[in-house]
Design a protein around this motif. Structure first.
Motif, PDB file in Angstrom:
ATOM      1  N   ARG A  59      -1.002 -16.386   8.509  1.00 19.68           N
ATOM      2  CA  ARG A  59      -1.396 -15.045   7.973  1.00 19.68           C
ATOM      3  C   ARG A  59      -1.333 -15.284   6.437  1.00 19.68           C
ATOM      4  O   ARG A  59      -0.532 -15.780   5.902  1.00 19.68           O
ATOM      5  N   TYR A  60      -2.204 -14.525   5.750  1.00 13.82           N
ATOM      6  CA  TYR A  60      -1.822 -14.412   4.316  1.00 13.82           C
ATOM      7  C   TYR A  60      -0.679 -13.163   4.015  1.00 13.82           C
ATOM      8  O   TYR A  60      -0.942 -12.071   4.706  1.00 13.82           O
ATOM      9  N   ASN A  61       0.288 -13.521   3.451  1.00 16.94           N
ATOM     10  CA  ASN A  61       1.427 -12.660   3.014  1.00 16.94           C
ATOM     11  C   ASN A  61       1.162 -12.525   1.791  1.00 16.94           C
ATOM     12  O   ASN A  61       1.366 -13.296   0.717  1.00 16.94           O
ATOM     13  N   ILE A  62       0.928 -11.165   1.174  1.00 21.86           N
ATOM     14  CA  ILE A  62       0.972 -10.663  -0.034  1.00 21.86           C
ATOM     15  C   ILE A  62       2.092  -9.882  -0.477  1.00 21.86           C
ATOM     16  O   ILE A  62       2.282  -8.634   0.144  1.00 21.86           O
ATOM     17  N   ILE A  63       2.985 -10.408  -1.446  1.00 19.73           N
ATOM     18  CA  ILE A  63       4.195  -9.857  -1.510  1.00 19.73           C
ATOM     19  C   ILE A  63       4.524  -9.800  -2.891  1.00 19.73           C
ATOM     20  O   ILE A  63       3.813 -10.157  -3.737  1.00 19.73           O
ATOM     21  N   LEU A  64       5.316  -8.539  -3.317  1.00 19.89           N
ATOM     22  CA  LEU A  64       5.429  -8.265  -4.884  1.00 19.89           C
ATOM     23  C   LEU A  64       6.674  -9.162  -5.308  1.00 19.89           C
ATOM     24  O   LEU A  64       7.449  -9.626  -4.599  1.00 19.89           O
ATOM     25  N   GLU A  65       6.106  -9.653  -6.412  1.00 22.34           N
ATOM     26  CA  GLU A  65       7.115 -10.651  -7.258  1.00 22.34           C
ATOM     27  C   GLU A  65       8.533 -10.197  -7.066  1.00 22.34           C
ATOM     28  O   GLU A  65       8.720  -8.982  -7.601  1.00 22.34           O
ATOM     29  N   GLY A  66       9.590 -10.828  -6.982  1.00 21.04           N
ATOM     30  CA  GLY A  66      10.937 -10.528  -6.769  1.00 21.04           C
ATOM     31  C   GLY A  66      11.426  -9.548  -5.634  1.00 21.04           C
ATOM     32  O   GLY A  66      12.744  -9.527  -5.592  1.00 21.04           O
ATOM     33  N   GLU A  67      10.638  -9.205  -4.632  1.00 22.19           N
ATOM     34  CA  GLU A  67      11.081  -8.756  -3.523  1.00 22.19           C
ATOM     35  C   GLU A  67      11.531  -9.650  -2.292  1.00 22.19           C
ATOM     36  O   GLU A  67      12.488  -8.962  -1.381  1.00 22.19           O
ATOM     37  N   VAL A  94       2.060 -14.182  -4.185  1.00 19.46           N
ATOM     38  CA  VAL A  94       3.028 -13.684  -5.157  1.00 19.46           C
ATOM     39  C   VAL A  94       2.415 -12.883  -6.271  1.00 19.46           C
ATOM     40  O   VAL A  94       1.919 -13.173  -7.129  1.00 19.46           O
ATOM     41  N   VAL A  95       2.432 -11.377  -6.204  1.00 19.20           N
ATOM     42  CA  VAL A  95       1.776 -10.632  -7.102  1.00 19.20           C
ATOM     43  C   VAL A  95       2.708  -9.619  -8.026  1.00 19.20           C
ATOM     44  O   VAL A  95       3.753  -9.380  -7.373  1.00 19.20           O
ATOM     45  N   LYS A  96       2.510  -9.708  -9.093  1.00 17.61           N
ATOM     46  CA  LYS A  96       2.931  -8.627  -9.844  1.00 17.61           C
ATOM     47  C   LYS A  96       2.389  -7.242  -9.890  1.00 17.61           C
ATOM     48  O   LYS A  96       1.188  -7.257  -9.792  1.00 17.61           O
ATOM     49  N   GLY A  97       3.000  -6.156 -10.009  1.00 19.53           N
ATOM     50  CA  GLY A  97       2.451  -4.824 -10.183  1.00 19.53           C
ATOM     51  C   GLY A  97       2.915  -4.029  -8.919  1.00 19.53           C
ATOM     52  O   GLY A  97       3.949  -4.278  -8.279  1.00 19.53           O
ATOM     53  N   SER A  98       1.984  -3.118  -8.340  1.00 20.88           N
ATOM     54  CA  SER A  98       2.324  -2.235  -6.864  1.00 20.88           C
ATOM     55  C   SER A  98       1.263  -2.108  -6.068  1.00 20.88           C
ATOM     56  O   SER A  98       0.070  -2.280  -6.674  1.00 20.88           O
ATOM     57  N   PHE A  99       1.447  -1.971  -4.925  1.00 22.43           N
ATOM     58  CA  PHE A  99       0.575  -1.890  -3.926  1.00 22.43           C
ATOM     59  C   PHE A  99       0.122  -0.289  -4.011  1.00 22.43           C
ATOM     60  O   PHE A  99       1.201   0.753  -3.897  1.00 22.43           O
ATOM     61  N   HIS A 100      -1.240   0.306  -3.866  1.00 23.17           N
ATOM     62  CA  HIS A 100      -1.552   1.593  -3.767  1.00 23.17           C
ATOM     63  C   HIS A 100      -2.565   1.686  -2.393  1.00 23.17           C
ATOM     64  O   HIS A 100      -3.499   1.050  -2.257  1.00 23.17           O
ATOM     65  N   ARG A 101      -2.070   2.705  -1.526  1.00 21.66           N
ATOM     66  CA  ARG A 101      -2.955   2.915  -0.433  1.00 21.66           C
ATOM     67  C   ARG A 101      -4.445   3.357  -1.015  1.00 21.66           C
ATOM     68  O   ARG A 101      -4.522   4.294  -1.878  1.00 21.66           O
ATOM     69  N   SER A 102      -5.297   2.949  -0.370  1.00 30.22           N
ATOM     70  CA  SER A 102      -6.902   3.259  -0.796  1.00 30.22           C
ATOM     71  C   SER A 102      -7.601   3.483   0.605  1.00 30.22           C
ATOM     72  O   SER A 102      -8.383   2.580   1.101  1.00 30.22           O
ATOM     73  N   GLY A 103      -7.465   4.681   1.114  1.00 30.64           N
ATOM     74  CA  GLY A 103      -8.075   4.851   2.352  1.00 30.64           C
ATOM     75  C   GLY A 103      -7.351   4.181   3.491  1.00 30.64           C
ATOM     76  O   GLY A 103      -6.168   4.552   3.599  1.00 30.64           O
ATOM     77  N   LYS A 104      -8.150   3.358   4.159  1.00 31.16           N
ATOM     78  CA  LYS A 104      -7.448   2.230   5.344  1.00 31.16           C
ATOM     79  C   LYS A 104      -6.695   1.220   4.844  1.00 31.16           C
ATOM     80  O   LYS A 104      -6.521   0.202   5.456  1.00 31.16           O
ATOM     81  N   THR A 105      -6.978   0.675   3.442  1.00 32.55           N
ATOM     82  CA  THR A 105      -6.895  -0.410   2.959  1.00 32.55           C
ATOM     83  C   THR A 105      -5.813  -0.378   1.583  1.00 32.55           C
ATOM     84  O   THR A 105      -5.387   0.923   1.333  1.00 32.55           O
ATOM     85  N   TYR A 106      -5.688  -1.228   0.721  1.00 28.93           N
ATOM     86  CA  TYR A 106      -4.784  -1.047  -0.335  1.00 28.93           C
ATOM     87  C   TYR A 106      -5.396  -1.866  -1.666  1.00 28.93           C
ATOM     88  O   TYR A 106      -6.351  -2.696  -1.406  1.00 28.93           O
ATOM     89  N   GLY A 157       6.520  -1.681   2.275  1.00 30.99           N
ATOM     90  CA  GLY A 157       5.487  -1.499   1.591  1.00 30.99           C
ATOM     91  C   GLY A 157       5.302  -2.444   0.512  1.00 30.99           C
ATOM     92  O   GLY A 157       4.428  -2.625  -0.447  1.00 30.99           O
ATOM     93  N   ASP A 158       6.486  -3.187   0.312  1.00 30.40           N
ATOM     94  CA  ASP A 158       6.473  -4.242  -0.589  1.00 30.40           C
ATOM     95  C   ASP A 158       5.686  -5.655  -0.178  1.00 30.40           C
ATOM     96  O   ASP A 158       5.969  -6.729  -0.683  1.00 30.40           O
ATOM     97  N   TRP A 159       5.256  -5.520   0.900  1.00 28.73           N
ATOM     98  CA  TRP A 159       4.785  -6.887   1.622  1.00 28.73           C
ATOM     99  C   TRP A 159       3.335  -6.366   2.630  1.00 28.73           C
ATOM    100  O   TRP A 159       3.316  -5.545   3.306  1.00 28.73           O
ATOM    101  N   LEU A 160       2.271  -7.013   2.214  1.00 24.20           N
ATOM    102  CA  LEU A 160       1.074  -6.954   3.075  1.00 24.20           C
ATOM    103  C   LEU A 160       0.888  -8.297   3.843  1.00 24.20           C
ATOM    104  O   LEU A 160       1.068  -9.144   3.241  1.00 24.20           O
TER     105      LEU A 160
END
Length: 127
Positions: free
Chosen positions: A10-18, A83-95, A120-123
């Protein structure tokens, strides 16, 4: 058992430092090259997605190569972290990814099947 942010296949999308990241880290540009050359490492952290959104061509190329190589990656089952910087925001059924005060559609890169894990720090998204 795979640790948080490290599900194989899977692609794991995680917030940097989490979460823990892999020692092998490559920028988005190199990941695109490795996809094209069928040379994706077994465990890799991809960095710089937020900056790649500012270069629309790079994000489009990334999405195109990820889509083109999906079947091969499903067979090879590497563990890929973004590994991404920033934050995730829900947008309808996605982020979306909020980075540098702008929202960027993660669906544009990973498709519509993004799934939230833990707090929510990991998609995760299928190849």
């Amino acid at each position: 058992m795979a640790g948080p942010g490290q599900i194989p296949g899977r692609y794991n999308i995680i917030l940097e430092g989490e979460y823990d990241v892999f020692d092998h880290q490559i920028p988005v540009e190199e990941f695109v090259k490795r996809l094209k050359n069928d040379d994706v490492p077994d465990k890799v952290s991809v960095v710089g997605l937020g900056d790649a959104f500012t270069d629309g061509d790079l994000v489009d190329e990334l999405a195109r190569e990820m889509d083109r190589r999906a079947n091969d990656l499903e067979y090879q089952i590497p563990t890929v972290q973004f590994v991404v910087k920033g934050s995730f925001h829900r947008s309808g059924k996605t982020y979306d990814l909020r980075y540098n005060d702008a929202l960027h559609s993660l669906q544009q890169v990973f498709g519509p099947q993004l799934e939230r894990k833990e707090e929510g720090d990991w998609l995760v998204a299928p190849f």
